[in-house]
Design a protein around this motif. Structure first.
Motif, short mmCIF file in Angstrom:
data_model
loop_
_atom_site.label_atom_id
_atom_site.label_comp_id
_atom_site.label_asym_id
_atom_site.label_seq_id
_atom_site.Cartn_x
_atom_site.Cartn_y
_atom_site.Cartn_z
N ALA A 45 0.86 -1.18 0.00
CA ALA A 45 0.00 0.00 0.00
C ALA A 45 0.90 1.24 0.00
N LEU A 46 1.18 1.77 -1.19
CA LEU A 46 2.17 2.85 -1.32
C LEU A 46 1.72 4.15 -0.67
N ASP A 47 0.45 4.49 -0.81
CA ASP A 47 -0.03 5.75 -0.21
C ASP A 47 0.13 5.72 1.30
N GLN A 48 -0.30 4.62 1.89
CA GLN A 48 -0.19 4.48 3.35
C GLN A 48 1.27 4.47 3.79
N LEU A 49 2.12 3.76 3.01
CA LEU A 49 3.54 3.69 3.34
C LEU A 49 4.19 5.07 3.25
N SER A 50 3.81 5.84 2.26
CA SER A 50 4.38 7.18 2.12
C SER A 50 4.02 8.05 3.32
N ASP A 51 2.76 7.91 3.78
CA ASP A 51 2.30 8.71 4.92
C ASP A 51 3.06 8.32 6.21
N THR A 52 3.24 7.03 6.41
CA THR A 52 3.85 6.57 7.67
C THR A 52 5.37 6.70 7.68
N SER A 53 6.00 6.58 6.50
CA SER A 53 7.46 6.60 6.44
C SER A 53 8.03 7.98 6.17
N GLY A 54 7.20 8.85 5.62
CA GLY A 54 7.70 10.18 5.24
C GLY A 54 8.47 10.18 3.93
N ILE A 55 8.57 9.04 3.29
CA ILE A 55 9.27 8.95 2.00
C ILE A 55 8.29 9.34 0.89
N PRO A 56 8.63 10.28 0.02
CA PRO A 56 7.71 10.68 -1.05
C PRO A 56 7.22 9.49 -1.87
#
Length: 711
Positions: A517-528
């Motif tokens: 889940a890239l959107d969720q991962l971006s939100d939690t990791s701070g990685i664009p």
């Protein structure tokens, strides 16, 4: 034979004959635009003309230009823009390929620009296969060309971007949809030396009066202004005077920049035959194919019809295969390749087949069903006999096919209910706080199902909201579902980048696929999100994983706040509905105009030329090789009028389909026009779908409008 530059050489005599003028009962050459005319007055040639001929000879291996190629190319090299309307096989592609090569030589001779600042020729084309063929041919000639479309790998994409940044390319090919990507547009604007020439292939798609209007084409002229393109060349094989004027107006091309040649093809025999309910159409087709063997395209309207007719021809001993958009790309490619190599193959196809096909020896074009317009008919018969040898084009006149064609026209227009649902969704309360510059995403596939609008028509509506109402701009797309199968876990684990580690931690393994889940991962990791996408694409390109993306989301960037007032929204709905009504009427008139042309007491070839704006001067009264000229008997559409709606069938449909909020939806059910809503309601198996397909659609619409009003 023909070469890879869209020029058929064996039909040289054909094109010469087609550009002659009648004098004393015979035909003479038009010296001012004829082939090799430059040899008659070499001292009068401009430097641009001299350079064009030098490039043609040295880089493309051709001795001379034909028709109006030289005049059009000279205009482009002198800095002007042009619209070019040449028939299929007349060498349109040379009109932008020669200038693309010549620009660097111009710069070298004048000393005005360094090699790395010579700019680029950008070619907009909707045909992926044609782009690849032309790029491959150019590379063999030593011309620096590349393509950016869905078929290229990430490594190829990055290499092309690197070449663009360093001014190493002469030509770049891309699809019009690429101009919806903000990143791609930014990279084009940053090209050293800028865009010297913008070439727009299939330019009739720009005009809303064109026979195959594409909304993304409307955005090309805006891009040309914003990117400060130096000059433009628009190319098409079929354009009426009105469409040609629309194209010129879109790019501010003056009258002197329009170059047209005749559509007359003396080697094509144009036949028409009537078909009633009692006619054995297949038997008649078989007899024709046995009398006129050779590579053949049989055009039908629907996919199921293509498969059924191909199977029937196979049973009769013919090497026939179907071709339509519902088949896998691998099967379509295999069929096309086999056809190109064959001397007797028959392809039974929808309109998905033929564009970009460079086969000179097609002996028959059969319109088993009625095409949509004169432009479509002209474009399709233009694929026959490009070697200059006799070929036959047969038009089947059937009232059944006429009403079948109307299904597509009536099916395209959304109902007022659908338009209301669409605007409610776009202007939903959760988007009302968005400001200009903010973005929102939409799954057009899902939205098409939710609001019951054909996805192609939905894209046209979005283009109108973008261009006419200036609500937003398309800004690209993303996917909301990523899954992969590990192919080389060791190499994945050796990747110690932040993005790789984050993906590894967040991946969820199922029985076969691993989900992320890239959107969720971006939100939690701070990685664009873009960095995560680049990493997973990189793994896929290197063979570490087998990647699958689903759930494409279109991105839109607001130009102004979305409307809140119901009055403004209702006004937009009214304008959109009026636009759809005008399109529906126009499409119906197009089909009727084609029938009128074929059934008139006039030479088919002369009528076609007149439709495309050619004057009668220089044309014979009769071509001698069409149904009218051969028989002087008028072809006719069988008089099989629609039946009045059966009250019992109307009542049965109303009993089975309980909705009363959309009379057009009920009329489509009765007439047999599919829609997403019908699938969800399981109407196709209800026994009432297509139960009144012998009726007039407007009569059905009137009856169901009255029923919905009473409800």
């Amino acid at each position: 034979m023909s070469d890879a530059f869209d020029v058929s050489f064996d039909d040289e005599a054909d094109f010469l004959a087609a550009t002659e003028a009648v004098e004393n009962g015979k035909r003479r050459r038009e010296d001012e635009v004829g082939i090799n005319s430059h040899k008659k007055a070499k001292t009068e040639l401009s430097p641009s003309t001299v350079l064009a001929n030098r490039v043609l000879n040295e880089r493309f291996g051709l001795d001379s230009f034909r028709l109006k190629q030289e005049a059009a190319i000279t205009r482009l090299l002198d800095g002007g823009s042009a619209t070019i309307v040449f028939p299929t096989g007349a060498g349109k592609s040379l009109c932008y390929q020669v200038p693309a090569v010549a620009f660097r030589i111009q710069d070298e001779l004048s000393g005005s620009r360094s090699p790395e600042n010579s700019g680029i020729t950008l070619v907009i084309s909707p045909l992926i296969a044609l782009m690849k063929d032309q790029v491959d041919a150019l590379l063999r000639r030593g011309v620096k060309a590349a393509v950016l479309n869905s078929s290229v790998s990430r490594d190829q994409y990055l290499a092309t971007q690197e070449d663009l940044r360093h001014g190493r390319l002469d030509l770049l090919y891309c699809a019009p949809e690429r101009l919806n990507s903000e990143g791609f547009i930014a990279s084009l604007k940053a090209i050293p030396g800028g865009i010297r020439l913008l070439a727009v292939d299939e330019a009739h798609c720009i005009s809303e009066w064109g026979h195959s209007f594409r909304p993304d084409y409307l955005k090309i002229s805006r891009f040309a202004q914003e990117a400060q393109v130096e000059r433009v060349v628009c190319l098409t094989a079929t354009a009426t005077p009105k469409v040609a004027q629309d194209i010129c107006d879109a790019f501010s091309i003056p009258k002197g920049g329009l170059f047209t040649t005749t559509v007359y093809r003396p080697n094509l025999r144009l036949l028409a035959q009537s078909s009633t309910k009692a006619t054995d159409d297949v038997g008649r087709l078989v007899a024709h194919l046995r009398e006129h063997p050779g590579p053949t395209i049989v055009y039908v309207t629907i996919q199921k019809g293509a498969e059924k007719l191909a199977e029937e021809l196979q049973k009769r001993g013919f090497p026939a295969k179907p071709y339509h958009a519902g088949m896998s790309s691998d099967v379509r490619t295999k069929t096309q390749d086999e056809f190109l190599a064959s001397s007797n193959m028959i392809v039974v196809a929808t309109i998905a087949f033929g564009m970009g096909i460079d086969k000179p020896d097609i002996r028959n074009i059969i319109h088993f069903d009625i095409p949509s317009s004169i432009e479509a008919y002209s474009q399709q018969i233009g694929r026959a006999g490009r070697d200059g040898r006799p070929s036959v084009c047969v038009f089947n006149l059937s009232s059944k096919d006429f009403y079948l064609r109307n299904i597509f026209t009536y099916g395209d227009r959304p109902s007022e209910r659908s338009l209301k649902l669409l605007l409610e969704d776009i202007c939903s309360p959760n988007r009302r706080d968005l400001k200009p510059g903010d973005t929102f995403t939409v799954s057009l596939y899902q939205q098409a199902r939710d609001v019951d609008i054909n996805q192609t028509i939905l894209s046209i509506i979005y283009a109108q909201l973008e261009l006419h109402f200036k609500l937003f701009r398309a800004a690209g797309h993303l996917y909301n579902e990523y899954k992969y199968i590990s192919k080389d876990p060791r190499m994945m684990s050796n990747d110690k980048s932040n993005a790789a580690r984050a993906i590894a931690r967040a991946s969820v393994k199922a029985s076969k696929w691993t989900y992320i889940a890239l959107d969720q991962l971006s939100d939690t990791s701070g990685i664009p999100r873009a960095d995560l996408v680049r990493k997973i694409d990189e793994w896929n390109e290197r063979g570490y994983i087998q990647l699958e993306k689903k759930g494409v989301q279109s991105i839109f960037r607001l130009e102004r706040p979305l409307p809140i007032a119901q009055e403004e929204i209702d006004g937009m709905i009214k304008q959109l509905d009026a636009s759809m009504e005008a399109k529906e009427k126009q499409d119906l008139e197009r089909t009727k105009a084609l029938i009128d042309l074929i059934t008139d007491k006039e030479c088919f070839s002369r009528a076609l030329a007149t439709y495309f704006g050619e004057t009668s001067d220089g044309m014979p009264e009769e071509c001698g090789h069409c149904t009218w000229c051969e028989t002087h008997e008028q072809a006719f559409l069988p008089d099989e009028p629609p039946q009045p709606p059966d009250p019992a069938k109307v009542r049965k449909l109303l009993d089975r389909v309980q909705v009363r909020d959309d009379p057009r939806f009920l009329a489509k059910v009765a007439f047999g026009i599919r829609s997403p809503r019908m699938g969800e309601m399981k109407i196709y198996s209800s026994g009432v779908f297509e139960s009144m397909n012998v009726c007039d659609f407007t009569e059905l619409l009137k009856i169901f409008t009255e029923e919905c009003s009473r409800a």
